[in-house]
Design an enzyme around this catalytic site. Structure first.
Site, PDB file in Angstrom:
ATOM      1  N   LYS A  16       0.851  -1.203   0.000  1.00  0.00           N
ATOM      2  CA  LYS A  16       0.000   0.000   0.000  1.00  0.00           C
ATOM      3  C   LYS A  16       0.881   1.245   0.000  1.00  0.00           C
ATOM      4  O   LYS A  16       1.877   1.304   0.739  1.00  0.00           O
ATOM      5  CB  LYS A  16      -0.909  -0.035   1.229  1.00  0.00           C
ATOM      6  N   SER A  66      -9.764   1.806   2.974  1.00  0.00           N
ATOM      7  CA  SER A  66      -8.910   2.566   2.095  1.00  0.00           C
ATOM      8  C   SER A  66      -7.865   1.731   1.350  1.00  0.00           C
ATOM      9  O   SER A  66      -7.276   2.214   0.393  1.00  0.00           O
ATOM     10  CB  SER A  66      -8.185   3.631   2.912  1.00  0.00           C
ATOM     11  N   SER A  90      -9.916  -0.633   7.141  1.00  0.00           N
ATOM     12  CA  SER A  90      -9.356  -0.525   5.790  1.00  0.00           C
ATOM     13  C   SER A  90      -8.638  -1.750   5.250  1.00  0.00           C
ATOM     14  O   SER A  90      -8.249  -1.751   4.082  1.00  0.00           O
ATOM     15  CB  SER A  90      -8.398   0.664   5.720  1.00  0.00           C
TER      16      SER A  90
HETATM   17  N1  GLN Z   1     -13.225   4.170   6.599  1.00  0.00           N
HETATM   18  C1  GLN Z   1     -12.551   4.600   7.773  1.00  0.00           C
HETATM   19  C2  GLN Z   1     -12.127   6.041   7.607  1.00  0.00           C
HETATM   20  O1  GLN Z   1     -12.448   6.600   6.633  1.00  0.00           O
HETATM   21  C3  GLN Z   1     -11.386   3.705   8.070  1.00  0.00           C
HETATM   22  C4  GLN Z   1     -10.205   3.978   7.231  1.00  0.00           C
HETATM   23  C5  GLN Z   1      -9.012   3.127   7.578  1.00  0.00           C
HETATM   24  O2  GLN Z   1      -9.142   2.100   8.236  1.00  0.00           O
HETATM   25  N2  GLN Z   1      -7.854   3.606   7.176  1.00  0.00           N
HETATM   26  O3  GLN Z   1     -11.478   6.619   8.422  1.00  0.00           O
END
Ligand code: GLN
Length: 492
Positions: A78, A153, A177
């Protein structure tokens, strides 16, 4: 069998038994990326030259496949994790040209294990989002339906694994995410316990929540990848000094007699009936494997969203203060003075969701509001942590859905941040509590979209949840494995 459709351990078997060379394997993935990734957009950068160079070292006998189970295996990382000398953008314009001068700890560990990095994957900007639509490099598409999101994400990492564009990948999970994109893309995702994996060299989003973990084709690969990255690191003061068990060895033990808890707050109205049906079938499968199914309650679940969307933006606003146009990345031109330069660089460099979080976070931390928001949210967080502790007195692990809905259409929620936040309802509590969680494919909707089963366990119970996931996967392999291979050929 095409090389790109194999799991990490199958590829390693091929390499170790000399049925394929490392250059052949890397080239198979690079070729596939060239033909398929224009449709999926799972990569921000590919590392073709460096990967081929590394592969040649194996084929020339300078490196040994026997050195580790990851030796010669192509992985995607990532784009929020630093690889020395390789552009690391975090999906943001502000870091478009940032080249870290050092490796993250997970990067060093994987490199030492002989893994080959073939690219950096797409993501929501600074990992803020649930759909990978908040990337400055365009959205990633779900390999199962190119009109839909891959989740986020870590959508690029999950889509790359699902589409056969890498053998395995790393994602990060702050509030879901890893688990949610794994669920949307029909692959396996594991968020380790907070403190299990070093975050040195991970660009920070919300420091009390961020964890790095594997996204893979099967559970055995998740065990292998976690094995390679877990452990104490003096460069991350939140990493915990506990021995790392042999995760793969634990997989084969049956789950007969295990107590699996079903938290009633995760089976609520508003959840897609198709998701609920798939998860209920998965629970029956576990019962069939001899597990004891027990009903439990996590009464503060509904407050998870409110608590998370205060804690995470608060920490983000503080972490993102470093992007001032001086020390890193983008610097806007034409400013009259320093303040204007800061303002312009941040206005041009950050996307709308990141700006929203910075404003929210700055507000909740400001004088007079801290007690009402951040402090209160931290107290709620303790209640959520306690819910899990109490539940784990009655059961060994929990089974639940990962998300209330399967992959949604691109654009469907991007104008409505609240709807997007609400879809995180089942993943945020585990993050707030710091416990480990997995997503393992458990079925499909009538539109052929994958559904994930979430398995949660007490702190440092990765061995146990991997074992439950593996036993479940083996029991459902004929049906689910077949569909996963089908999707690969459909994309070609
Ligand atoms: N969807 C969550 C957010 O927008 C989690 C994102 C993540 O785990 N990086 O913060």
């Amino acid at each position: 069998m095409e090389i790109y459709s194999l799991s990490m351990h199958e590829i390693h078997d091929l390499l170790a038994s000399r049925r394929a060379g490392a250059v052949e394997v890397v080239s198979a993935f690079l070729g596939r990326i060239e033909s398929v990734d224009p449709k999926v957009n799972s990569y921000i950068s590919t590392l073709a030259d460096a990967a081929l160079e590394e592969a040649r070292l194996f084929d020339n006998g300078k490196k040994d496949f026997a050195a580790s189970p990851l030796a010669g295996v192509p992985l995607a990382i990532k784009d929020v994790i630093c690889i020395k000398g390789t552009r690391t953008t975090c999906g943001s314009r502000i870091l478009e040209n940032f080249i870290p001068p050092y490796d993250g700890t997970v990067t060093t560990k994987l490199r030492d294990a002989g893994a080959i990095f073939i690219g950096k994957t797409n993501m929501d900007e600074f990992a803020m989002g649930s759909s990978t639509e908040n990337s400055a490099f365009g959205p990633t598409r779900n390999p199962w339906d190119l009109d839909r999101v891959p989740g986020g994400s870590s959508g690029g990492s999950a889509a790359a694994v699902a589409a056969g564009l890498c053998a395995g990948s790393l994602g990060t999970d702050t509030g879901g995410s890893i688990r949610q994109p794994a669920s949307f893309c029909g692959v396996v995702g594991l968020k380790p316990t907070y403190g299990r994996v070093s975050r040195f060299g991970l660009v920070a989003f919300a420091s009390s929540l961020d964890q790095i973990g594997p996204i893979t084709r099967d559970v055995e690969d998740a065990a292998l990848l976690l094995q390679a990255i877990a452990g104490y690191d003096r460069r991350d003061s939140t990493s915990v000094d506990l021995p790392v068990p042999d995760y793969r060895a634990a997989l084969s033990e049956p789950i007969r007699g295990l107590r699996l808890g079903i938290p009633k707050e995760y089976f609520i109205e508003g959840t897609s009936p198709e998701v609920l049906a798939a998860v209920r079938r998965a629970i029956d499968t576990c019962r069939g494997l001899g597990a004891r199914i027990v009903d439990v309650s996590l009464p503060h679940t509904e407050y998870g969203i409110a608590a998370y969307y205060i804690v995470a933006p608060a920490e983000a606003s503080s972490n993102l203060a470093r992007y001032d146009g001086v020390k890193y990345g983008l610097r806007a031109g034409g400013a009259k003075d320093l303040m204007e330069m800061y303002r312009r660089s941040r206005s041009q460099g950050f996307g709308p969701e990141v700006k929203r979080r910075i404003m929210l976070g700055t507000y909740v931390l400001s004088a007079g509001y801290y007690e009402a928001y951040y402090k209160k949210a931290s107290q709620v967080r303790n209640l959520i942590r306690r819910d899990f502790q109490e539940a784990f007195e009655k059961c060994d692990a929990l089974l639940a859905p990962v998300a209330p809905i399967p992959a949604f259409k691109i654009g469907e929620k991007s104008d409505d941040p609240l709807q997007m936040y609400l879809s995180d309802v089942f993943t945020l509590p585990a993050s707030l509590a710091g416990i480990p969680g997995m997503s393992v494919p458990c079925g499909f909707t009538s539109d052929n979209l994958p559904v994930g089963l979430q398995i949660l366990g007490p702190h440092f119970s990765e061995e146990l949840i991997l074992r439950v996931a593996h036993q479940f996967e083996q029991a459902t392999m004929p049906e689910i494995g077949g569909r996963k291979t089908e999707i690969l050929s459909r994309l070609a």
